[in-house]
Design an enzyme around this catalytic site. Structure first.
Site, PDB file in Angstrom:
ATOM      1  N   GLY A  47      -3.718  -2.125   6.531  1.00  0.00           N
ATOM      2  CA  GLY A  47      -3.434  -2.368   7.943  1.00  0.00           C
ATOM      3  C   GLY A  47      -4.618  -2.207   8.880  1.00  0.00           C
ATOM      4  CD  GLU A 102      -3.855   4.648   8.746  1.00  0.00           C
ATOM      5  OE1 GLU A 102      -3.818   3.436   8.961  1.00  0.00           O
ATOM      6  OE2 GLU A 102      -3.242   5.186   7.826  1.00  0.00           O
ATOM      7  CG  ASP A 103      -2.436   0.096  10.608  1.00  0.00           C
ATOM      8  OD1 ASP A 103      -2.416   1.261  10.170  1.00  0.00           O
ATOM      9  OD2 ASP A 103      -1.775  -0.818  10.109  1.00  0.00           O
ATOM     10  CG  ASP A 106       5.997   5.401  11.760  1.00  0.00           C
ATOM     11  OD1 ASP A 106       6.671   5.955  12.627  1.00  0.00           O
ATOM     12  OD2 ASP A 106       6.471   4.515  11.025  1.00  0.00           O
ATOM     13  CG  PHE A 155       9.120  -2.873  12.124  1.00  0.00           C
ATOM     14  CD1 PHE A 155       8.929  -1.788  11.284  1.00  0.00           C
ATOM     15  CD2 PHE A 155       8.578  -4.101  11.763  1.00  0.00           C
ATOM     16  CE1 PHE A 155       8.229  -1.920  10.086  1.00  0.00           C
ATOM     17  CE2 PHE A 155       7.878  -4.241  10.571  1.00  0.00           C
ATOM     18  CZ  PHE A 155       7.706  -3.158   9.736  1.00  0.00           C
ATOM     19  CG  ASP A 162       2.698  -5.129   5.979  1.00  0.00           C
ATOM     20  OD1 ASP A 162       2.469  -3.982   6.449  1.00  0.00           O
ATOM     21  OD2 ASP A 162       3.276  -5.316   4.900  1.00  0.00           O
ATOM     22  NE  ARG A 168      -1.075  -6.673   5.130  1.00  0.00           N
ATOM     23  CZ  ARG A 168      -0.751  -5.379   5.138  1.00  0.00           C
ATOM     24  NH1 ARG A 168      -1.031  -4.633   6.167  1.00  0.00           N
ATOM     25  NH2 ARG A 168      -0.129  -4.838   4.109  1.00  0.00           N
TER      26      ARG A 168
END
Ligand code: PRP
Length: 182
Positions: A47, A102-103, A106, A155, A162, A168
């Site tokens: 990601g 990091e993307d 969470d 989401f 993705d 992506r």
């Protein structure tokens, strides 16, 4: 796969233009925070590859980068809580200033694991940059020094993120909505 994509529609949450402006700001801030020496960025596949690609070019300071990959068991749209290393770095981090890239953060499970693994490699310093932060989902506390955007519990896909490996390549960060049959 194409059939899957027809079950969802995408709605822009953060446009590419806004993302790029924020990354420029982060790049300037990061360069100021590391006035001497090289920043060793560690991108977490898959990601973060798009974010890392733009971030390294926005930092007006010496940067080296490498990638790691982790795998999580039982993950659909949520974390299972179990993480394992799937691809390790090619370079040593001993004595280096390390920035994990990091993307999205969470639950925090992935970064808690990675920070622990990388800390054992004796870097001089270790910090985290995440394009997106979803604090409402946090299960483990994580100190993220550089956050692009704090987002609600939706989401999201695009810009590296993705759903079942699709989306992506979208330039914007989008919310994925199911297409409701009438
Ligand atoms: C995503 C994301 C982070 C992780 C964050 O990775 O890139 O690595 O989940 O979730 P957490 O805070 O709940 O641990 P994913 O496993 O979807 O892999 P990918 O990067 O290859 O899409």
């Amino acid at each position: 796969m194409e059939q899957d994509q027809q079950q969802y529609k995408t709605r822009v949450l953060i446009s590419n233009e806004v993302i790029r402006k924020r990354i420029d700001e982060l790049g300037q801030q990061i360069a100021k925070d590391y006035p001497s020496g090289t920043i060793h960025m560690v991108g977490i596949l898959k990601g973060a590859c798009i974010f890392l690609s733009d971030l390294v070019r926005a930092v007006p300071a010496p940067v080296k980068f490498d990638f790691m990959a982790v795998s999580s068991y039982g993950r659909g749209k949520t974390s299972s809580g179990e993480v394992k290393l799937a691809k390790d770095l090619d370079m040593s981090l001993e004595g280096m200033d390390v920035l994990i890239v990091e993307d999205i953060v969470d639950t925090g499970v992935t970064l808690t694991y990675l920070a622990h693994v990388l800390q054992q490699r004796r870097p001089r310093s270790i910090q985290i940059a995440a394009l997106l932060d979803k604090p409402s989902r946090r299960m483990r506390p994580v100190q993220v020094k550089y956050v692009g955007f704090t987002i609600p519990d939706e989401f999201v896909v695009g810009y590296g993120l993705d759903y079942a490996e699709d989306y992506r390549n979208l330039p914007d960060i989008c919310i994925l909505d199911p297409v409701n049959p009438a």
